[in-house]
Design an enzyme around this catalytic site. Sequence first.
Site, PDB file in Angstrom:
ATOM      1  N   GLY A  38     -40.005  -9.326  52.409  1.00  0.00           N
ATOM      2  CA  GLY A  38     -39.259  -8.205  51.842  1.00  0.00           C
ATOM      3  C   GLY A  38     -38.361  -7.584  52.896  1.00  0.00           C
ATOM      4  O   GLY A  38     -38.811  -7.313  54.015  1.00  0.00           O
ATOM      5  N   GLY A  81     -36.349  -4.681  52.382  1.00  0.00           N
ATOM      6  CA  GLY A  81     -35.892  -3.351  51.994  1.00  0.00           C
ATOM      7  C   GLY A  81     -36.128  -2.405  53.164  1.00  0.00           C
ATOM      8  O   GLY A  81     -36.320  -2.836  54.297  1.00  0.00           O
ATOM      9  N   GLY A  82     -36.168  -1.116  52.878  1.00  0.00           N
ATOM     10  CA  GLY A  82     -36.316  -0.131  53.955  1.00  0.00           C
ATOM     11  C   GLY A  82     -37.517  -0.373  54.848  1.00  0.00           C
ATOM     12  O   GLY A  82     -37.394  -0.380  56.088  1.00  0.00           O
ATOM     13  N   PHE A  97     -35.538  20.206  47.221  1.00  0.00           N
ATOM     14  CA  PHE A  97     -35.977  19.078  46.414  1.00  0.00           C
ATOM     15  C   PHE A  97     -37.301  19.425  45.764  1.00  0.00           C
ATOM     16  O   PHE A  97     -38.036  20.293  46.264  1.00  0.00           O
ATOM     17  CB  PHE A  97     -36.124  17.827  47.296  1.00  0.00           C
ATOM     18  N   ASP A 123     -44.204  -8.640  43.654  1.00  0.00           N
ATOM     19  CA  ASP A 123     -44.618  -9.940  44.187  1.00  0.00           C
ATOM     20  C   ASP A 123     -45.759  -9.819  45.206  1.00  0.00           C
ATOM     21  O   ASP A 123     -46.701 -10.614  45.196  1.00  0.00           O
ATOM     22  CB  ASP A 123     -43.418 -10.649  44.838  1.00  0.00           C
ATOM     23  N   GLN A 127     -45.176   6.910  38.570  1.00  0.00           N
ATOM     24  CA  GLN A 127     -44.354   8.113  38.420  1.00  0.00           C
ATOM     25  C   GLN A 127     -43.236   7.891  37.426  1.00  0.00           C
ATOM     26  O   GLN A 127     -42.488   6.914  37.520  1.00  0.00           O
ATOM     27  CB  GLN A 127     -43.734   8.488  39.742  1.00  0.00           C
ATOM     28  N   HIS A 145     -39.906   9.423  36.542  1.00  0.00           N
ATOM     29  CA  HIS A 145     -38.895  10.330  37.089  1.00  0.00           C
ATOM     30  C   HIS A 145     -38.298  11.127  35.941  1.00  0.00           C
ATOM     31  O   HIS A 145     -37.920  10.544  34.912  1.00  0.00           O
ATOM     32  CB  HIS A 145     -37.815   9.509  37.789  1.00  0.00           C
ATOM     33  N   LEU A 189     -31.065   5.864  37.228  1.00  0.00           N
ATOM     34  CA  LEU A 189     -31.571   7.085  37.846  1.00  0.00           C
ATOM     35  C   LEU A 189     -30.489   8.133  38.097  1.00  0.00           C
ATOM     36  O   LEU A 189     -29.410   7.813  38.593  1.00  0.00           O
ATOM     37  CB  LEU A 189     -32.225   6.717  39.180  1.00  0.00           C
ATOM     38  N   GLU A 247     -32.971  13.702  41.620  1.00  0.00           N
ATOM     39  CA  GLU A 247     -33.552  15.041  41.614  1.00  0.00           C
ATOM     40  C   GLU A 247     -32.646  15.984  42.414  1.00  0.00           C
ATOM     41  O   GLU A 247     -32.706  17.200  42.261  1.00  0.00           O
ATOM     42  CB  GLU A 247     -34.910  14.916  42.294  1.00  0.00           C
ATOM     43  N   ARG A 292     -42.553  16.102  40.168  1.00  0.00           N
ATOM     44  CA  ARG A 292     -42.003  15.260  39.122  1.00  0.00           C
ATOM     45  C   ARG A 292     -42.904  15.061  37.917  1.00  0.00           C
ATOM     46  O   ARG A 292     -42.421  15.009  36.776  1.00  0.00           O
ATOM     47  CB  ARG A 292     -41.626  13.884  39.682  1.00  0.00           C
ATOM     48  N   HIS A 314     -40.482   5.019  37.323  1.00  0.00           N
ATOM     49  CA  HIS A 314     -39.678   5.029  38.543  1.00  0.00           C
ATOM     50  C   HIS A 314     -40.389   4.493  39.764  1.00  0.00           C
ATOM     51  O   HIS A 314     -39.815   3.747  40.554  1.00  0.00           O
ATOM     52  CB  HIS A 314     -39.234   6.476  38.794  1.00  0.00           C
ATOM     53  N   ARG A 346     -46.002  11.333  43.705  1.00  0.00           N
ATOM     54  CA  ARG A 346     -45.210  11.373  44.948  1.00  0.00           C
ATOM     55  C   ARG A 346     -44.125  12.443  44.845  1.00  0.00           C
ATOM     56  O   ARG A 346     -43.497  12.621  43.796  1.00  0.00           O
ATOM     57  CB  ARG A 346     -44.541  10.012  45.175  1.00  0.00           C
ATOM     58  N   LEU A 397     -38.562   7.477  51.046  1.00  0.00           N
ATOM     59  CA  LEU A 397     -37.720   6.983  52.139  1.00  0.00           C
ATOM     60  C   LEU A 397     -38.392   7.292  53.478  1.00  0.00           C
ATOM     61  O   LEU A 397     -38.306   6.515  54.426  1.00  0.00           O
ATOM     62  CB  LEU A 397     -36.317   7.596  52.069  1.00  0.00           C
TER      63      LEU A 397
END
Lengths: 78, 591
Positions: free
Chosen positions: B17, B19-20, B122, B224, B243, B245, B255, B258, B289, B356, B401, B407
């Site tokens: 993976g 991603g971040g 937020f 996966d 969650q 959203h 999306l 928020e 949320r 979400h 969350r 993030l």
Amino acid sequence: MRFQIYRYNPDVDSKPRMQYYDVAMEPTDRMLLDALVRIKVEDDTFSFRRSCREGVCGSDAMNINGKNGLACITKLAD
Amino acid sequence: MAIRNIARRQFDAVVVGAGGSGLRAALQLAESNLKVAVLSKVFPTRSHTVAAQGGVSASLGNEEPDNWHWHMYDTVKGSDYLGDQDAIEFMCRKACDAVVELEHYGMPFDRLDNGKIYQRPFGGHTSNYGERAIKRACAAADRTGHAMLHTLYQRNVRARTQFFVEWMALDLIRNQQGDVLGVVALEMETGEVMILQAKATLLATGGAGRIYSASTNAFINTGDGLGMAARAGIPLEDMEFWQFHPTGVAGAGVLITEGVRGEGGFLLNKNGERFMERYAPTVKDLASRDVVSRAMATEIKEGRGAGKDGEYILLKLDHLGADVIDKRLPGIREIAKKFANVDPATDPIPVVPTCHYQMGGVPTNVQGQAVMPNGKGGEKIVRGLYAAGECACVSVHGANRLGTNSLLDLLVFGKSAGEQVVKDIAADVNAMPDLPDDAADKTMARLARLDSAASGERVSDVGGEMRRTMQLHCGVFRFPDGLTDGVSKMLAVAERAKSTYIQDKSKVFNTARVEALELDNLIEVALSTMISAEARKESRGAHDRSDHPNRDDVNWMKHTLWFKEGNRLEYKPVQLKPMTVESFEPKARVY
């Protein structure tokens, strides 16, 4: 709606070719990507890249009616 | 098929993976002179982190005083007290360093006039333990995830990280002792299978929102890593907590951050009432949320929804003015125009609660090592296996969350897991352990079945049935009959998935095969969710059921662990004791 798509299967084709697909669309289908997903359900040899479906990742960039764009934010109506 | 017939490469570490969290972990590994392979189903910058909008939280206090202890309180409360308080303390203490480090990597944050990073309010983030909303979300317009992912990718290019692009990991390799020795993976372009042997395998595969019909998730979010872990006998933790959203575009699922509410937007029902004033008197639209989603679902259920069939809620932000919208929320202005045919500078956006985020996942400790019950009432580390990001469950998010904490999770635990991999490999002076001879058998059998089946179920049909079942039986509001029916329906869908059929048997870039393999993973996620949800006889965070509407701290202050074999459930206690500070005692959760 009728779609004309440039396809290539290295196992079978000596060079790329155009293929026609006729797809029955639903009222909730808004974007070109929705149509491509429907085509794949009928013909699963039809492969293309896609991910976010909201125009932010760039996966489904393709040449559409002569112009480069993202399939997920290209309206079928256009 | 004996493994000697399958191509094999050896690495010190394999990251699944990009991603971040995968990219942050890869950066940590790149500095260590280890031989690392980072696998990704898509080109790294297409990973779904790119779609994150609102911000990354850190108590920098750039506009008003803030501190990590307040952030920790908000996160513990936000998790409805199911989050492990030691892990939450760990994350909140490291937040400022993580964001500043990202800024030094070149992330183009929005700025205040004095040059400091722009922060916006937020949901669920407050000052002084719940007093009022606080500006804690560090943002780059409403494209924070996009900016973060590209920043991390660029940094990896600089570090010369070796990427395997458009490779799909299929299964973990585990030996008799239970150690994880690498993965079996498919090169999508050629259809070739390879064994990537490694001393450390780090799962960073993200979420699995594609188990629901309506979700903000990308097509690639198919769980996966969870499917691989489940098939390898590793339990999945807290899968019942998904969650929803509050603001996904009605009908499209895309999306709307928020951050819109952070900038001053708010929700209206068909009577033009700002109903969140009733449900959360203190922070109103910036409540957690799950609270907002339930409020919206209640308004719709009680007939106060807007739209032709009363099926959505209105998100109003025109009062912010086109200037503010274009500066702070340009992305969602585009999204609203494209997907809702509405210009938010003049009209409200129709929104509904949309699936979400997955709070659950592969259980890990704070160092990113996968853990599981040791059979003696305690926990053991699964040697060779690590996880970070949405696919992991540390647990910092518990039953719900807070926005911007994901993030942050990616940065903190991507780094932490990367550091631990470096440490563990340095401490282990042994040569690479031998692979068992049958290491790839199960994977090759799954592929062989798909390649030889002459008929069977269509992947899209089985997938559709799975999504409908989840949407109906395991949504924002859950009901006892719905949950029990949902379990039997999902078991039936799982049976059907065993005989999927693909027309396309070619090797090159066969996405029909990829989608069939992804379905296998989605099924594990859906089953674990349904079974865990049916079993939890209380309401907590995002899990709300009509027959047990209250939180039950006496019987249910524990994490769920689902095992694929026998669909067995075990439980483990919540870690209430933080690392260094006092525990936050569970209280009634009011906003």
